[in-house]
Design a protein around this motif. Structure first.
Motif, PDB file in Angstrom:
ATOM      1  N   ARG A   1       0.805  -1.219   0.000  1.00 11.61           N
ATOM      2  CA  ARG A   1       0.000   0.000   0.000  1.00 11.61           C
ATOM      3  C   ARG A   1       0.845   1.280   0.000  1.00 11.61           C
ATOM      4  NH1 ARG A   1      -2.820  -4.111   1.309  1.00 11.61           N
ATOM      5  NH2 ARG A   1      -5.106  -4.130   1.208  1.00 11.61           N
ATOM      6  N   LEU A   2       2.138   1.131  -0.187  1.00 10.44           N
ATOM      7  CA  LEU A   2       3.000   2.296  -0.320  1.00 10.44           C
ATOM      8  C   LEU A   2       2.830   2.908  -1.712  1.00 10.44           C
ATOM      9  CD1 LEU A   2       6.282   1.051   1.414  1.00 10.44           C
ATOM     10  CD2 LEU A   2       4.482   2.506   2.355  1.00 10.44           C
ATOM     11  N   PRO A   3       3.240   4.160  -1.873  1.00  8.93           N
ATOM     12  CA  PRO A   3       3.073   4.810  -3.181  1.00  8.93           C
ATOM     13  C   PRO A   3       3.767   4.048  -4.305  1.00  8.93           C
ATOM     14  CG  PRO A   3       3.658   6.422  -1.501  1.00  8.93           C
ATOM     15  CD  PRO A   3       3.816   5.071  -0.874  1.00  8.93           C
ATOM     16  N   GLY A   4       3.085   3.974  -5.456  1.00  7.46           N
ATOM     17  CA  GLY A   4       3.674   3.341  -6.629  1.00  7.46           C
ATOM     18  C   GLY A   4       4.118   1.915  -6.357  1.00  7.46           C
ATOM     19  N   TYR A   5       5.347   1.613  -6.761  1.00  5.15           N
ATOM     20  CA  TYR A   5       5.913   0.277  -6.587  1.00  5.15           C
ATOM     21  C   TYR A   5       7.070   0.299  -5.584  1.00  5.15           C
ATOM     22  CZ  TYR A   5       2.939  -0.960 -10.465  1.00  5.15           C
ATOM     23  OH  TYR A   5       1.840  -1.178 -11.256  1.00  5.15           O
ATOM     24  N   LEU A   6       6.986   1.242  -4.648  1.00 10.50           N
ATOM     25  CA  LEU A   6       8.005   1.330  -3.609  1.00 10.50           C
ATOM     26  C   LEU A   6       8.027   0.069  -2.752  1.00 10.50           C
ATOM     27  CD1 LEU A   6      10.156   3.024  -2.107  1.00 10.50           C
ATOM     28  CD2 LEU A   6       8.288   3.970  -0.710  1.00 10.50           C
ATOM     29  N   GLY A   7       6.853  -0.515  -2.499  1.00 11.43           N
ATOM     30  CA  GLY A   7       6.788  -1.733  -1.689  1.00 11.43           C
ATOM     31  C   GLY A   7       7.535  -2.886  -2.312  1.00 11.43           C
ATOM     32  N   GLU A   8       7.382  -3.062  -3.625  1.00 12.12           N
ATOM     33  CA  GLU A   8       8.122  -4.111  -4.321  1.00 12.12           C
ATOM     34  C   GLU A   8       9.626  -3.862  -4.219  1.00 12.12           C
ATOM     35  OE1 GLU A   8       4.161  -4.300  -6.600  1.00 12.12           O
ATOM     36  OE2 GLU A   8       5.262  -2.887  -5.363  1.00 12.12           O
ATOM     37  N   TYR A   9      10.016  -2.616  -4.386  1.00  2.00           N
ATOM     38  CA  TYR A   9      11.435  -2.270  -4.311  1.00  2.00           C
ATOM     39  C   TYR A   9      12.016  -2.613  -2.933  1.00  2.00           C
ATOM     40  CZ  TYR A   9      15.464   0.779  -3.524  1.00  2.00           C
ATOM     41  OH  TYR A   9      16.693   1.265  -3.167  1.00  2.00           O
ATOM     42  N   LEU A  10      11.341  -2.211  -1.882  1.00  2.00           N
ATOM     43  CA  LEU A  10      11.835  -2.467  -0.527  1.00  2.00           C
ATOM     44  C   LEU A  10      11.858  -3.966  -0.216  1.00  2.00           C
ATOM     45  CD1 LEU A  10       9.975   0.374   1.424  1.00  2.00           C
ATOM     46  CD2 LEU A  10      12.392   0.324   0.774  1.00  2.00           C
ATOM     47  N   ALA A  11      10.815  -4.676  -0.648  1.00  2.25           N
ATOM     48  CA  ALA A  11      10.715  -6.106  -0.338  1.00  2.25           C
ATOM     49  C   ALA A  11      11.749  -6.933  -1.080  1.00  2.25           C
ATOM     50  CB  ALA A  11       9.306  -6.607  -0.668  1.00  2.25           C
ATOM     51  N   LEU A  12      12.040  -6.574  -2.324  1.00  2.23           N
ATOM     52  CA  LEU A  12      12.944  -7.382  -3.148  1.00  2.23           C
ATOM     53  C   LEU A  12      14.418  -7.060  -2.929  1.00  2.23           C
ATOM     54  CD1 LEU A  12      10.923  -7.285  -6.496  1.00  2.23           C
ATOM     55  CD2 LEU A  12      11.108  -9.209  -4.900  1.00  2.23           C
ATOM     56  N   THR A  13      14.723  -5.831  -2.524  1.00  4.33           N
ATOM     57  CA  THR A  13      16.129  -5.433  -2.370  1.00  4.33           C
ATOM     58  C   THR A  13      16.602  -5.411  -0.922  1.00  4.33           C
ATOM     59  OG1 THR A  13      15.592  -3.069  -2.180  1.00  4.33           O
ATOM     60  CG2 THR A  13      15.898  -3.959  -4.408  1.00  4.33           C
ATOM     61  N   GLY A  14      15.674  -5.288   0.034  1.00  8.92           N
ATOM     62  CA  GLY A  14      16.078  -5.144   1.433  1.00  8.92           C
ATOM     63  C   GLY A  14      16.642  -3.774   1.733  1.00  8.92           C
ATOM     64  N   GLU A  15      16.423  -2.802   0.834  1.00 13.59           N
ATOM     65  CA  GLU A  15      16.956  -1.449   1.008  1.00 13.59           C
ATOM     66  C   GLU A  15      16.381  -0.796   2.263  1.00 13.59           C
ATOM     67  OE1 GLU A  15      19.357   0.831   0.910  1.00 13.59           O
ATOM     68  OE2 GLU A  15      19.451   0.421  -1.233  1.00 13.59           O
ATOM     69  N   LYS A  16      17.179   0.059   2.873  1.00 17.01           N
ATOM     70  CA  LYS A  16      16.794   0.708   4.128  1.00 17.01           C
ATOM     71  C   LYS A  16      16.099   2.050   3.883  1.00 17.01           C
ATOM     72  CE  LYS A  16      20.847  -1.153   6.589  1.00 17.01           C
ATOM     73  NZ  LYS A  16      21.513  -1.735   5.398  1.00 17.01           N
ATOM     74  N   LEU A  17      15.208   2.405   4.797  1.00 18.23           N
ATOM     75  CA  LEU A  17      14.638   3.742   4.863  1.00 18.23           C
ATOM     76  C   LEU A  17      14.996   4.353   6.204  1.00 18.23           C
ATOM     77  CD1 LEU A  17      10.955   3.324   3.534  1.00 18.23           C
ATOM     78  CD2 LEU A  17      12.976   4.052   2.243  1.00 18.23           C
ATOM     79  N   ASN A  18      15.198   5.667   6.234  1.00 18.65           N
ATOM     80  CA  ASN A  18      15.387   6.338   7.516  1.00 18.65           C
ATOM     81  C   ASN A  18      14.050   6.910   7.989  1.00 18.65           C
ATOM     82  OD1 ASN A  18      14.970   8.848   6.158  1.00 18.65           O
ATOM     83  ND2 ASN A  18      17.165   9.035   5.731  1.00 18.65           N
ATOM     84  N   GLY A  19      14.056   7.538   9.149  1.00 18.67           N
ATOM     85  CA  GLY A  19      12.813   8.048   9.715  1.00 18.67           C
ATOM     86  C   GLY A  19      12.129   9.081   8.848  1.00 18.67           C
ATOM     87  N   VAL A  20      12.908   9.968   8.242  1.00 16.37           N
ATOM     88  CA  VAL A  20      12.338  11.005   7.381  1.00 16.37           C
ATOM     89  C   VAL A  20      11.640  10.367   6.181  1.00 16.37           C
ATOM     90  CG1 VAL A  20      12.871  12.997   5.929  1.00 16.37           C
ATOM     91  CG2 VAL A  20      14.083  12.678   8.096  1.00 16.37           C
ATOM     92  N   GLU A  21      12.254   9.351   5.605  1.00 19.37           N
ATOM     93  CA  GLU A  21      11.657   8.676   4.452  1.00 19.37           C
ATOM     94  C   GLU A  21      10.407   7.907   4.846  1.00 19.37           C
ATOM     95  OE1 GLU A  21      15.720   7.937   1.828  1.00 19.37           O
ATOM     96  OE2 GLU A  21      15.264   6.636   3.537  1.00 19.37           O
TER      97      GLU A  21
END
Length: 405
Positions: A190-210
């Motif tokens: 339910r994140l904007p666009g395909y951000l969820g797929e990106y985070l789930a497939l890469t394991g990339e980190k987000l900080n608090g501001v993001e």
């Protein structure tokens, strides 16, 4: 408050009819030592109108075990029924909120043949996530520090999510031969666009501001001012969400992602991660990398190629299905996927990923299958198939907690 009373009344009537069972102890001399150990790992802080659950395994970055989750579930159920408690807060001790499941413990259980204990962990965890997602009272989660894996699942479904300049959020499960679970397919999809797929497939980190910018969090506060927020909340005598929200906002900060933030790459993320298959996503990233002036695409490609090929495929399918499912259905599906992962009937990637990254730490997992081309449709479908007659599905109290659905 009327809804709370109705739920309590209904639950009590179910208990009288025997639909809700309670475990009984047949020991003549009960042992309290282990209970006290588990209680130390989830501390309770009481205030006039609120209660706080404090994850207290700082040496393990507050990684969750089955006794910890079971204690959280019991506490939240009792707090929900207690009319003297207006709202609930959750936080962690040390430099982490919660780093996810205690993966090494699960690894040892699976390899020791104690699969039933692993199943019990997932069953208890997902039931607590559902309780959190349908909790009838305001909830404040303070995600100060490392928040990974199911650390998101036990907090993000709640009403208020406070992040700080110390917050680090990620779902690194595909690197471990697993899949983002504990409701992740619900909130990531339910994140904007395909951000969820990106985070789930890469394991990339987000900080608090993001996390604020993409909607995962509701409030941002500097770590140095957290004590002021906690003191303010502790003095509240109201359970009104508007009052709680204004108290959080009083010490909050207005922040924006900096120029290096991944959120400034939305167009590229949507272009690459909107494809239907992992192969197409990788092809799109390689095309972008060929004409790019920086190494971002190459870094993303490297992370995906380091992940389990099978995990990548089941994770993409999970996020896509989660986009059209409510929380309870996401949890039911994730439970099937998790049991398939620990069963080793299709692949040993769950154990192999933990071995390579957390046990032996050679960072050289031998994935099975070793390539995307060797991951068949039948392998993927196995993770999504209903459990067999002898394997009970995850049973959530949807009729009791969401009677309006």
């Amino acid at each position: 408050m009327q809804r709370v009373k109705a739920l309590v009344k209904a639950r009590h009537s179910f208990q009288r009819l025997g639909f809700i069972s309670h475990q009984r102890c047949f020991s003549a001399e009960p042992s309290y030592s282990s209970i006290y150990d588990f209680q130390d790992e989830v501390l309770v802080e009481g205030k006039a109108k609120s209660r706080a659950a404090i994850l207290n395994r700082p040496s393990a970055l507050n990684a969750l075990t089955e006794p910890m989750v079971a204690r959280l579930k019991r506490l939240y159920e009792s707090w929900e029924e207690n009319s003297d408690i207006g709202f609930v807060l959750m936080k962690g001790s040390g430099r982490a909120f919660c780093s996810g499941i205690d993966a090494v413990t699960l690894y040892n259980l699976v390899n020791g043949g104690k699969v039933e204990e692993c199943k019990r962990f997932f069953d208890t965890l997902y039931k607590f996530v559902y309780l959190q997602g349908t909790f009838l009272k305001p909830h404040v989660a303070i995600l100060d520090g490392i928040t990974m894996g199911c650390g998101g699942g036990i907090s993000l479904p709640g009403m208020f999510r406070v992040v700080t300049d110390k917050t680090v959020f990620a779902h690194p499960e595909t690197q471990l031969g697993f899949h983002p679970d504990a409701g992740a397919s619900y909130y990531l999809s339910r994140l904007p666009g395909y951000l969820g797929e990106y985070l789930a497939l890469t394991g990339e980190k987000l900080n608090g501001v993001e996390m604020i910018a993409c909607g995962l969090a509701t409030h941002y506060c500097l770590h140095a001012r957290l004590t002021l927020i906690e003191e303010r909340l502790g003095n509240l005598m109201s359970d009104d969400p508007k009052v709680i929200e204004s108290s959080l906002a009083q010490y909050g900060d207005l922040v924006y992602p900096d120029r290096s933030s991944i959120l400034h790459r939305f167009a590229t993320i949507d272009k690459c991660f909107s494809h239907d298959t992992i192969e197409e996503i990788i092809d799109s990233l390689e095309n972008e990398a060929a004409g790019a002036y920086d190494d971002w695409c190459k870094t993303v490609l490297r992370k995906m190629k380091e992940a389990s090929p099978l995990s990548l495929k089941i994770t993409l399918k999970s996020i896509r299905e989660g986009r059209f499912q409510p929380l309870d259905q996401c949890l039911t599906r994730e439970y099937r996927m998790s049991l398939a992962g620990i069963s080793k009937r299709v692949s040993n990637d769950f154990s192999e990923g933990i071995r390579a990254r957390l046990v032996d730490k050679d960072f050289a997992p031998k994935w099975d299958p070793p390539s995307l081309q060797e991951v068949s449709k039948d392998m993927v479908e196995y993770y999504f198939s209903p459990l067999g007659e002898l394997e009970p599905e995850l049973v959530l109290p949807t009729a009791l907690r969401e009677p309006y659905i």
